[in-house]
Scaffold this active site. Structure first.
Site, short mmCIF file in Angstrom:
data_model
loop_
_atom_site.label_atom_id
_atom_site.label_comp_id
_atom_site.label_asym_id
_atom_site.label_seq_id
_atom_site.Cartn_x
_atom_site.Cartn_y
_atom_site.Cartn_z
N TRP A 36 39.28 -26.68 -9.70
CA TRP A 36 40.63 -27.20 -9.89
C TRP A 36 41.57 -26.60 -8.86
O TRP A 36 41.31 -25.52 -8.33
CB TRP A 36 41.10 -26.91 -11.30
CG TRP A 36 40.97 -25.47 -11.69
CD1 TRP A 36 41.76 -24.44 -11.29
CD2 TRP A 36 40.00 -24.88 -12.57
NE1 TRP A 36 41.34 -23.27 -11.85
CE2 TRP A 36 40.28 -23.49 -12.64
CE3 TRP A 36 38.92 -25.39 -13.31
CZ2 TRP A 36 39.52 -22.61 -13.42
CZ3 TRP A 36 38.19 -24.51 -14.07
CH2 TRP A 36 38.48 -23.15 -14.13
N SER B 225 37.24 -26.22 -19.29
CA SER B 225 35.78 -26.18 -19.28
C SER B 225 35.34 -25.40 -20.52
O SER B 225 35.82 -24.29 -20.75
CB SER B 225 35.28 -25.45 -18.04
OG SER B 225 35.97 -25.92 -16.91
N ASP C 164 32.83 -27.51 -10.57
CA ASP C 164 33.83 -27.81 -11.59
C ASP C 164 35.04 -27.00 -11.15
O ASP C 164 35.19 -25.84 -11.52
CB ASP C 164 33.30 -27.33 -12.95
CG ASP C 164 34.29 -27.55 -14.08
OD1 ASP C 164 35.38 -28.10 -13.82
OD2 ASP C 164 34.00 -27.15 -15.22
N CYS D 12 32.48 -22.76 -10.15
CA CYS D 12 33.61 -23.13 -11.00
C CYS D 12 34.80 -22.23 -10.72
O CYS D 12 34.66 -21.03 -10.53
CB CYS D 12 33.23 -23.02 -12.48
SG CYS D 12 34.59 -23.48 -13.56
#
Ligand code: NAP
Length: 661
Positions: free
Chosen positions: A660, A441, A658, A613
């Site tokens: 992961w 990012s 966002d 995020c």
């Protein structure tokens, strides 16, 4: 998305050296048909489309495996399925939907015993992968399409930690049925949070007998040594014709030409590489890549993809253990001359370059690799174990899980721990998957830094159960990208991937940003951008940041920048959770809960946009739960209503993630 696996860059002859004959006659014919819907530079007469799939099937192939792949795994599975077809006396081919006119799909039904398999990965928030976007649009837009007579099946690749688990595979499966196609085997669901490989192997084992039954064919003998590529050694070659790590065109790194993208990355000089944390054993870093003159544009919230290279120590050890000269120049040429994928990676090249730039040598190999390599183990016990691990027997699966996955054994560790296994290096190079680009990012705003892209990442390093120190490929490589390396500027092959993670259109909308650890990255860009808007005299709404780290004096990333932004009023609220500075854990969601009344007002009354995020597995879920609880308490909702409420925010683009795992 930090250090995520990324889309494989399919290598085709189209990017070969100009002096080589680019295509065989048949290739020219096929190439005129296989046109990317999105490639507006290629203009093809519509009549050609009519032959598209038919010509392909006239080559005696009857199975086409399309892949929607972002990290290369779906492409790998597609290759495996198309190779499997041979074992069942059929001929298959893996195909990138971006390179075909999918509008011709219905014509497959004109060919007897034809089958379309779709290996579809879901990306981000239930989105199609980049290469499947056009196909997805086509499916959505063509209500009148009649696909009756088309035989198909879908294997979906996804991750249960994400909200929209396998959304793309499920959609393709459902939509093809709606369009009249015939599902000949049930949708397979692969979960990367569990064991994707195992899901695939189990699905595949039932799938092929079903196909054989459907078409009335019988499996041929099990031939484990089907080679897809043949080795050519070049003893007398002009080294100017040899690939040295380029992703696309030969010499593209020496002679850079825009536009830059996944097939033509820009070599960005590293202008800053500094350690962010003040203490602790980890290495968290901030890098700046210079994109001056590249014409590359980006927005806050986008991802930068970088193409890493493998550690030379690992590459050398592989050469040693296999007893080969890594500097031999070779090509691996596809035995199927009609395939438009001539080589598994750019060729001619050396084994060293292939193992350094093109092949993934650090992830645990998948079971098909073990299966095919088994024949090279001179000890029958090793052979048996390798075949067992590739089988779907419970014993085999658990051996693969413990010996390969849990022990994080990469190919080198396997070769070291199985001394009887010594495969020829060319076969190994054929089998290993491509080394993928990694996404981060972007931690800067193009309004403030139009010529520079910032990355914030943590160097990945861990001890495995076998006592080995495994290192993350990309983060360790980035760490060593010093601004000047022996007087030379270090550079990084990169391109931009657009994202949906965007600041609100109206600057007056409040934003709530939640990003512990390296999850702070995109918010550095957002904060810069809100500051810039303020400087332009724009009215900017509340800008709220929730950051979390272990210790205030250790890993409070960008402390100075954050405090300065708070001081200047760009950040109207800065909340930091130090998880390990006291007995009990304090996390971002705890601070959110402490400020629940204000949070509810910002979200419910002032239409704030929420951004999360970082870690998907725990943090993002816990934060979401905190919002449910706040909606329950202040909105007088039940849990079901609160869940709906948050879901609605997501569909409206007011709750973006966002994350992961
Ligand atoms: P980190 O420093 O490990 O964690 C940041 C803060 O979040 C710490 O204070 C941590 O507390 C806290 N935390 C732990 N569990 C939490 C939860 N359930 N809810 C809220 N906060 C929680 O962060 P990082 O190193 O930047 O990594 C963040 C996450 O992303 C990690 O899971 C990491 O593995 C992952 N990551 C993934 C990639 C990738 O590409 N796949 C790349 C980078 C990072 P404690 O540690 O004290 O519990």
């Amino acid at each position: 998305m930090a250090d995520m696996d990324a889309e494989s860059v399919g290598y085709t002859e189209a990017v070969m050296d100009e002096e080589e004959p680019l295509f065989s006659n048949l290739d020219i014919f096929l190439f005129s048909l296989v046109v990317g819907l999105g490639h507006d530079t290629l203009v093809v007469h519509p009549l050609h489309y009519a032959f598209c799939f038919c010509s392909y099937f006239h080559q005696g192939k009857n199975i086409i495996v399309f892949y929607g792949s972002q990290t290369g795994t779906a492409e790998e599975f597609a290759n495996r399925l198309s190779k499997d077809a041979q074992r069942y006396g059929m001929k298959g081919m893996a195909a990138d939907p971006e390179e075909y006119d999918m509008g011709e799909l219905s014509r497959l039904s004109e060919i007897s015993n034809s089958l379309a398999i779709f290996c579809m990965a879901t990306y981000g928030e239930g989105d199609p992968t980049d290469n499947a976007q056009d196909f997805y649009d086509w499916l959505q837009e063509n209500d009148d399409e009649d696909l009756s007579g088309l035989n198909y099946t879908v294997f979906a690749l996804g991750n249960k930690t994400y909200e929209h688990y396998n959304a793309m595979g499920k959609y393709v499966d459902k939509r093809l049925e709606e369009m009249g196609a015939k599902r000949i085997f049930d949708l397979g669901l692969g979960d990367d949070d569990g064991n994707l490989e195992e899901d695939f192997v189990s699905w595949r084992e039932q799938f092929w007998p079903a196909v054989c039954e459907h078409f009335g064919v019988e499996a041929l003998g099990d031939d484990s040594s089907i080679r897809q590529y043949e080795l050519q050694e070049h003893t007398d070659i002009n080294m100017n014709k040899v690939y040295t790590g380029e992703i696309g065109r030969l010499k593209s790194f020496e002679n850079q030409k825009p536009p830059f993208d996944s097939k033509n990355p820009f070599l960005a000089p590293v202008t800053v590489n500094r350690k962010l944390n003040k203490a602790g054993e980890r290495h968290l870093m901030h890098l700046e890549l210079d994109i001056t003159g590249s014409k590359i544009r980006y927005e806050s919230g986008d991802h930068v993809a970088v193409f890493p290279t493998n550690d030379s120590t690992l590459v050398n050890k592989l050469g040693q253990v296999l007893g080969v000269d890594l500097d031999v120049v070779i090509s691996l040429n596809n035995l199927d001359e009609e395939s438009n994928k001539k080589h598994p990676f750019p060729c001619p090249t050396t084994y060293r370059t292939a193992l350094t730039h093109y092949l993934d040598i650090t992830n645990p190999p998948r079971t098909n690799v073990l299966y095919e390599l088994a024949q090279y183990a001179s000890d029958p016990k090793d052979q048996e174990n390798m075949r067992k691990m590739a089988s779907s027997s419970p014993e085999g699966k658990s051996l693969y899980q413990s010996w390969v996955l849990d022990a994080c054994r990469n190919i080198l560790a396997i070769l070291e721990d199985m001394p009887s296994l010594r495969p020829p290096i060319d076969h190994l190079c054929e089998l290993l998957p491509r080394l993928q680009a990694r996404y981060y990012s972007i931690a800067s705003s193009s309004k403030v830094h139009p010529n520079s892209i910032h990355i914030c990442a943590v160097v990945v390093e861990y001890k495995t159960k076998t006592g080995r120190a495994n290192k993350g490929v990309a983060t360790n490589w980035l760490k060593n990208k010093l601004v000047t390396d022996n007087g030379h500027k270090s550079s990084v092959p990169m391109y931009i991937r657009k994202s949906q993670f965007r600041l609100p259109f109206k600057p007056t909308n409040p934003v709530i940003m939640i990003g512990p650890g390296t999850g702070i990255a995109p918010f550095m860009g957002f904060i810069q951008e809100r500051g810039w808007l303020k400087q332009q005299g724009k009215e900017v709404g509340e800008t709220v940041m929730y950051f979390g780290c272990r210790h205030k004096n250790e890993d409070y990333l960008y402390q100075e920048e954050l405090e300065e932004a708070e001081g200047s009023g760009v950040l109207t609220q800065l909340h930091v959770a130090f998880s390990r500075d006291q007995e009990h854990k304090v996390y971002v969601q705890h601070l959110i809960k402490q400020n629940k009344e204000n949070i509810w007002k910002l979200v419910h009354t002032d239409s704030a946009h929420i951004y999360v995020c970082g870690d998907a597995r725990n943090m993002a879920k816990d934060v979401q739960t905190a919002f449910y609880e706040i909606a329950e308490e202040f909105g007088g909702m039940t849990r079901t209503q609160a869940t709906e409420y948050v879901k609605k925010l997501m569909t409206k683009g007011r709750y973006s993630q966002d994350v992961w795992s």
